[in-house]
Design an enzyme around this catalytic site. Structure first.
Site, mmCIF file in Angstrom:
data_model
loop_
_atom_site.group_PDB
_atom_site.id
_atom_site.type_symbol
_atom_site.label_atom_id
_atom_site.label_comp_id
_atom_site.label_asym_id
_atom_site.label_seq_id
_atom_site.Cartn_x
_atom_site.Cartn_y
_atom_site.Cartn_z
ATOM 1 N N VAL A 201 0.880 -1.181 0.000
ATOM 2 C CA VAL A 201 0.000 0.000 0.000
ATOM 3 C C VAL A 201 0.906 1.215 0.000
ATOM 4 O O VAL A 201 1.795 1.297 0.844
ATOM 5 C CB VAL A 201 -0.862 0.042 1.288
ATOM 6 N N HIS A 202 0.736 2.135 -0.940
ATOM 7 C CA HIS A 202 1.531 3.364 -0.834
ATOM 8 C C HIS A 202 0.853 4.606 -1.398
ATOM 9 O O HIS A 202 1.394 5.704 -1.294
ATOM 10 C CB HIS A 202 2.920 3.188 -1.478
#
Ligand code: UD1
Ligand code: UDP
Length: 355
Positions: A201-202
């Site tokens: 996740v970014h």
């Protein structure tokens, strides 16, 4: 032909790996790293393990606001364009490094080539969407990874200099798939023996909203399988700021980002991938691993149409349903070419510049 290539962030090193190999066999390439990514595990590891040549210049821009980062890169890139007088400036994807390169080149007497042209999420809240639209509109050569990308460009009146080449990340993946089994020890390092889920996740939309990040974490934590979570520094920072880091570390196998060969190994052997990354969605598709995408839209819609990818946003029910019953890809279509995109980029650049 003299090419000035600009890279700066993790996915761009993978893309440049595929193309630089081709270009350097016949042309002069000056590789410029903007320094947008600078941590060993987001940058150096790719150069070392993929044998990407040492950049001729590292601008050391570092982190900062979009404006400061882009402006600082532009100033230094303009000086390098003056110094080297290249025939073409080559940029990749949709990061601030891409935008800085394209704005500089578009105001100089130099061709601008964009690899990964024509992708659209149609969500202008994403900085990447702004970067890719602006870059496409000032590019002379637009290398599209899919037919859909060409249609997107045509819808915006861009038809000249547009070429379908396929996805250069597929070229990179084909190379890495061959070498990862003998070079990666990540499965042993993490003592992985049973089924597991791989997560990354970014995107700011997910990391900067406590509600979204908490929902995503809770769904991953509830999965009965082990979840390996490769945490981008932005995500680690946000987990800490939101007070979620301890829970994440207790419930998930949180690891620092790993190199490309390790990450491909983790993807290849995962029961499912949960991600908001662009590159990871595609790699899961190429590897035939079910992909659960934590976004409301994607610039890689072919992966969804083929059945291997499902868009779940940060909707808890949708994430849980997808983890229980992951999407499977029945299609054998190759919407992103056949793994020879980099050779096409080289050929088309040479044809265009020699004219
Ligand atoms: C950038 C790209 C994004 C791409 C991603 C790939 C833009 C606008 N975004 O997002 O499109 O998907 O790279 O990973 O260009 N940081 C470190 N060490 C580093 C680099 C960053 O700790 O080596 C931290 C800093 O706190 C920084 C934050 O991560 O502020 C975000 O970095 P930045 O390069 O601005 O954006 P990414 O989220 O990495
Ligand atoms: N990747 C990696 N190690 C990791 C996570 C991702 O090597 O721990 C690679 C992944 O295989 C893909 C690229 O990084 O090639 C995707 O980059 P990222 O998700 O940072 O950016 P995006 O593609 O979303 O722009």
């Amino acid at each position: 032909m003299r090419i000035l290539t600009v890279v700066g962030a993790r996915p761009q090193f993978v893309k440049a790996f595929a193309v630089s190999r081709e270009l350097r066999s016949a042309h002069e390439e000056i590789l410029v790293h903007t320094g947008q990514h600078y941590d060993e595990e987001l940058s150096d590891v790719f150069f070392t393990e993929l044998g990407i040549p040492e950049p001729e210049h590292n601008l050391g821009v570092g982190s900062g606001s979009h404006a400061r980062q882009t402006a600082s890169m532009m100033t230094d890139l303009a000086a390098l364009v003056d110094e080297y007088d290249p025939d073409v400036v080559l940029c990749y994807g949709d990061t601030n490094s891409t935008l800085a390169a394209s704005l500089v080149a578009s105001k100089r007497d130099v061709e601008l080539a964009h690899v990964e042209a024509g992708l659209r999420s149609y969500n202008r809240e994403m900085p990447e969407e702004v970067n890719r639209v602006l870059t496409d509109h000032v590019s002379d050569l637009l290398f599209a990874p899919s037919e859909r990308a060409i249609e997107n460009l045509a819808d915006e009146g861009l038809t000249e200099g547009v070429h379908f080449v396929g996805d250069v990340m597929y070229d990179a993946l084909l190379w890495a798939r061959e070498h990862a089994p003998t070079r990666s020890t990540i499965l042993d390092d993490l003592e992985i023996e049973d089924e597991y889920v791989l997560a990354t996740v970014h995107r700011p939309r997910n990391t900067d909203s406590i509600d979204r990040l908490e929902t995503i974490l809770a769904c991953l934590a509830d999965d009965p399988r082990r979840v390996v979570f490769s945490a981008h520094p932005r995500t680690l920072d946000r987990l800490e700021a939101h007070g979620l880091l301890q829970t994440a570390e207790r419930k998930l196998t949180v690891i620092e980002p790993v190199g490309y060969l390790d990450f491909l190994t983790l993807q290849t052997n995962a029961a499912a991938v949960v991600t908001d990354s662009g590159g990871v969605q595609k790699e899961a598709f190429f590897l035939d691993v079910p992909c659960i995408t934590l976004r409301e839209e994607t610039e890689w819609p072919e992966t969804v149409a083929a059945g291997g990818n499902v868009l779940v946003g940060a909707d808890a029910d949708a994430i849980r349903d997808a983890l229980e019953d992951p999407p499977t890809a029945p299609s054998t279509a190759e919407p992103y070419g056949d793994g020879t995109a980099a050779a096409d980029v080289r050929r088309l650049l040479a044809e265009s510049i020699s004219r």
